[in-house]
Write a protein that holds these residues in place. Structure first.
Motif, PDB file in Angstrom:
ATOM      1  N   ASP A  78      -0.055   1.521  -4.086  1.00 34.47           N
ATOM      2  CA  ASP A  78      -1.428   1.247  -3.682  1.00 34.47           C
ATOM      3  C   ASP A  78      -2.400   1.414  -4.844  1.00 34.47           C
ATOM      4  OD1 ASP A  78      -3.112   0.590  -1.280  1.00 34.47           O
ATOM      5  OD2 ASP A  78      -4.163   2.357  -2.041  1.00 34.47           O
ATOM      6  N   ASP A 100       0.838  -1.212   0.000  1.00 30.51           N
ATOM      7  CA  ASP A 100       0.000   0.000   0.000  1.00 30.51           C
ATOM      8  C   ASP A 100       0.869   1.257   0.000  1.00 30.51           C
ATOM      9  OD1 ASP A 100      -1.926  -1.918   0.262  1.00 30.51           O
ATOM     10  OD2 ASP A 100      -2.369  -1.506   2.359  1.00 30.51           O
ATOM     11  N   GLU A 153      -0.385  -2.216  -7.992  1.00 28.36           N
ATOM     12  CA  GLU A 153      -1.513  -3.026  -7.537  1.00 28.36           C
ATOM     13  C   GLU A 153      -2.796  -2.627  -8.255  1.00 28.36           C
ATOM     14  OE1 GLU A 153      -1.087  -4.050  -2.864  1.00 28.36           O
ATOM     15  OE2 GLU A 153      -1.948  -2.102  -3.276  1.00 28.36           O
TER      16      GLU A 153
HETATM   17 MG    MG Z   1      -4.387  -2.527  -0.275  1.00 26.22          MG
END
Ligand code: MG
Ligand code: C2E
Ligand code: MG
Ligand code: MG
Length: 288
Positions: free
Chosen positions: A201, A179, A235
């Motif tokens: 993140d 994150d 991500e």
């Molecule tokens: Mg996350």
């Protein structure tokens, strides 16, 4: 009159609080039972090197398979497990299962690296023993294990964090900052701690390339990570446009629904076999 209203409001407040306490106690009790009955299962989501199309590894993501057939996502029970300390037992289970599974897959699918999320409660000096036990039991080489830690967890107690990270690094275990960008993103620790990977993140990736601010943040993190010789993983990649943007800005690895949602072990193995026979991970859309 005002006092009366205040009293009523206070009763509502304490009632809500009791409900919350009751609810949490109920969840705690069923987590305990769930652990006894082995109701927690590990799902796997591939991580892909977009410069080669190869799968580099996967992230272990826990799910709670309730007896009634529902699959509960982690955000609904990890916070309670964290508050009650049950996340330590739960996390140990996930770590162990993930290491055993990855070792089992290695001969057929290659030396994949498994990334396991470590919560604040687990990030204590005794983590080293637990990690070593999981590696010993599974026979997984430490080079195939990465632990994901958030910035917030790491910054809670810096001297202890450094000590833990250094000992993990000495064992050959990799560390990822999860994150990245949502906590205290400090250049100091990136430079001075034994960190291998930063995971940008999903909240920053979601609106690229459209959102100029997010696009700047993502490309800046990628550049900084590369200059510090870190692996950078984006991500939550879902679209071709996001992927094109990341590729153009030199981001090497991605994780997201574009390639695959987290899958149960069998599903992940099937997905990997298909990717291996195609010679590349492809994408969800191109395999339709
Ligand atoms: Mg996350
Ligand atoms: P995380 O570690 O940041 O994991 C990434 C989350 O993003 C996962 O949610 C994953 O399913 C989701 N995701 C991945 N790609 C996409 C995408 O393209 N689109 C969207 N919308 N979502 C995507 P999940 O599995 O629900 O897990 C949520 C969080 O719960 C994790 O965030 C992690 O903080 C925590 N968690 C999961 N498993 C564990 C565990 O075993 N231990 C601990 N301590 N925490 C865990
Ligand atoms: Mg993670
Ligand atoms: Mg994350």
């Amino acid at each position: 009159r005002a006092k009366e209203q205040g009293g009523a409001r206070f009763r509502r407040f304490t009632q809500a609080m009791n409900d919350d306490v009751t609810r949490r106690l109920a969840i705690e009790k069923s987590i305990r039972k769930g652990l006894e009955n082995d109701e927690f299962v590990v799902f796997y989501q591939p991580r892909v090197d977009i410069t080669t199309g190869q799968v580099t590894g996967m992230e272990a993501l826990v799910r709670w398979a309730r007896p009634d057939g529902t699959l509960v996502p982690p955000l609904e029970f990890i916070p309670v497990a964290e508050d009650t300390g049950l996340v330590v037992a739960l996390g140990e289970r996930v770590l162990r299962d993930a290491c055993i599974q990855t070792r089992r897959w290695t001969d057929e699918l290659g030396p994949l690296r498994i990334a396991v999320n470590i919560s604040a409660r687990q990030f204590q000096p005794d983590l080293l023993d637990r990690v070593q036990a999981a590696l010993a039991e599974s026979g997984l080489p430490p080079s195939q294990l990465e632990l994901e830690i958030t910035e917030t967890t790491m910054m809670r107690d810096l001297p202890t964090s450094v000590a833990i990270l250094e000992r993990l690094a000495e064992q050959g275990i990799s560390i990822a900052i999860d994150d990245f960008g949502t906590g205290h993103s400090s250049l100091y620790y990136l430079k001075n701690f034994p960190i291998d990977t930063i995971k940008i993140d999903r909240s920053f990736v979601r609106d690229v390339p459209g959102d100029e601010g997010d696009a700047t943040i993502v490309s800046t993190i990628v550049t900084m990570g590369r200059n510090l010789s870190l692996n950078v993983v984006a991500e939550g990649v879902e679209t071709d446009d996001q992927l094109d943007f990341l590729r153009a800005h030199g981001c090497r690895e991605v994780q997201g629904y574009y390639y695959s949602k987290p899958l149960p072990a069998d599903g992940f193995a099937d997905w990997m076999r298909a990717a291996l026979s195609a010679g590349t991970a492809g994408s969800a859309s191109s395999r339709k």
